[in-house]
Write a protein that holds these residues in place. Sequence first.
Motif, PDB file in Angstrom:
ATOM      1  N   TYR A 139       0.847  -1.192   0.000  1.00 40.40           N
ATOM      2  CA  TYR A 139       0.000   0.000   0.000  1.00 40.40           C
ATOM      3  C   TYR A 139       0.879   1.237   0.000  1.00 40.40           C
ATOM      4  N   CYS A 140       0.365   2.300  -0.578  1.00 36.24           N
ATOM      5  CA  CYS A 140       1.060   3.581  -0.538  1.00 36.24           C
ATOM      6  C   CYS A 140       0.780   4.271   0.792  1.00 36.24           C
ATOM      7  N   GLN A 141       1.814   4.790   1.404  1.00 35.97           N
ATOM      8  CA  GLN A 141       1.668   5.440   2.701  1.00 35.97           C
ATOM      9  C   GLN A 141       1.645   6.959   2.552  1.00 35.97           C
ATOM     10  N   ALA A 341       1.980   1.560  -9.776  1.00 36.35           N
ATOM     11  CA  ALA A 341       2.860   0.398  -9.629  1.00 36.35           C
ATOM     12  C   ALA A 341       2.370  -0.579  -8.570  1.00 36.35           C
ATOM     13  N   VAL A 342       1.761  -0.082  -7.476  1.00 34.41           N
ATOM     14  CA  VAL A 342       1.330  -1.004  -6.431  1.00 34.41           C
ATOM     15  C   VAL A 342       0.270  -1.976  -6.931  1.00 34.41           C
ATOM     16  N   THR A 343      -0.599  -1.519  -7.820  1.00 38.35           N
ATOM     17  CA  THR A 343      -1.611  -2.422  -8.379  1.00 38.35           C
ATOM     18  C   THR A 343      -0.953  -3.518  -9.200  1.00 38.35           C
ATOM     19  N   VAL A 344       0.040  -3.133 -10.000  1.00 39.45           N
ATOM     20  CA  VAL A 344       0.765  -4.109 -10.821  1.00 39.45           C
ATOM     21  C   VAL A 344       1.504  -5.100  -9.931  1.00 39.45           C
ATOM     22  N   ALA A 415      -8.861   3.339  -1.854  1.00 42.68           N
ATOM     23  CA  ALA A 415      -9.495   2.081  -1.450  1.00 42.68           C
ATOM     24  C   ALA A 415      -9.507   1.087  -2.600  1.00 42.68           C
ATOM     25  N   ARG A 416      -9.813   1.558  -3.779  1.00 38.46           N
ATOM     26  CA  ARG A 416      -9.830   0.671  -4.936  1.00 38.46           C
ATOM     27  C   ARG A 416      -8.446   0.159  -5.278  1.00 38.46           C
ATOM     28  N   ARG A 417      -7.426   0.994  -5.055  1.00 39.64           N
ATOM     29  CA  ARG A 417      -6.057   0.621  -5.373  1.00 39.64           C
ATOM     30  C   ARG A 417      -5.569  -0.538  -4.520  1.00 39.64           C
TER      31      ARG A 417
END
Length: 448
Positions: A139-141, A341-344, A415-417
Amino acid sequence: MQDENREEQTPVPGTEPAAPPVQPPAEPEEVVSWYVRPDRAREVQDCYVQPRPMPAVAIPKAEPEKKPHSRRGLWIFLIVLAVLVGTVLGVAVVTALRSGEPSDGGYDGGEDASSIVDIFGGDIPTISRADIDPSVRFYCQDAAEEKLTIQQVYAAVNPATVLVVAEMGEKASIGTGVILTEDGYIVTNAHVIADGQSVLVALADARQYEAELVGFDSAEDLAVLKAVDAEDLPTAVLGDSDECWVGDTVYAIGNPLGVELRGTLTQGIISAIDRRVTMDGKAMTMLQTTAALNNGNSGGPLINEYGQVIGINTMKMSNSIADAEAATVEGLGFAVPTGRAVTVINDILATGAFHGIPSIGVNVAEEQQPDGTYRPVIDSVTENFGAEAAGLLPGDVILAADGADVYSNYDLLRARRAHIVGETITLTVQRDGQTLDVEVYLYPVVEE
């Protein structure tokens, strides 16, 4: 009004795992503009940071047939690294590295350092495959309250920045990677490991590990590696690229021109957000930066002033051989933003491959509510996406996503990410004075 994905979207037919029986709509046409020099018939974009082809196809979970190959390139690297650690860096070291013909390890005078290459071609790497781990999720912080000095940024991120060496028999490809977990999950560029037969990663403290390939995606130019039997590794923190502003100070750490300049720190600013860069007919959404990037920076971190990684350095613009007498191109580097990038990365970790950006299928507008707060209100529902199948309607006020309060489109996006294609997201909506919890299936989308 804002689209929850910021771009027009169309579901990808035939890729939805256990999807509801709906038919995808026809793909829309989208106009994409970019700068074209008046005396040229093509874009300025010429060269990726590492001039190597990217693998054309990702085959998840399949263990490729192993081919016998020489380990000469790897041994050359190990010898060079040993000399470096011993602080004896001389002409013989540089010559040895270059004799291995690294595809991203330095300029040997035999070809122009800014030549155009086909980064979307190339063979599938035959690197040993690591087991996927769906339990690992990134997750992105949010940014910290206080900014760090440049020395503090380097001290925080350099230990988690690794040298990536992909052996290809008689030669090796050298790039950069970022450690994300203490047990050795590492993100780099897909073109760094293209054609690779084995991979070695080396830390700033001289520790070395063999690495296995978890998966990659060529179109996103991202790959995930797993250092074998690694533990207690330093890690980098993923920041949120959506919090960046043009003009923000950023830093890059990597291995420009190979081993002899490893751990180089450069500084610049964010030049543009959500820049659509087209290369060989393929468009990528990137962060643009003036931080100096060179061959070998591929896969390395772009870092904000809080010591958080906000992008994975991927490409730069440069003059080609044909443009040698034209105006010099400087300070045009590009990185894959972490928000994407986090989704990938999460999809690769869960399935071994990337299946597209997930979409709820709504357009929303932030509107003030009677209690004074702002909430996303559904303006329209896209046909044949999960929101329509779940019964969401225009006028529904989104109060929460997966139990977390939502006050803006950005909250909904975050949230979706956290999900990948094929999962569901729980939206709490208010309609006609009633509060409803709705499970929305996330379809993949095609981005032109």
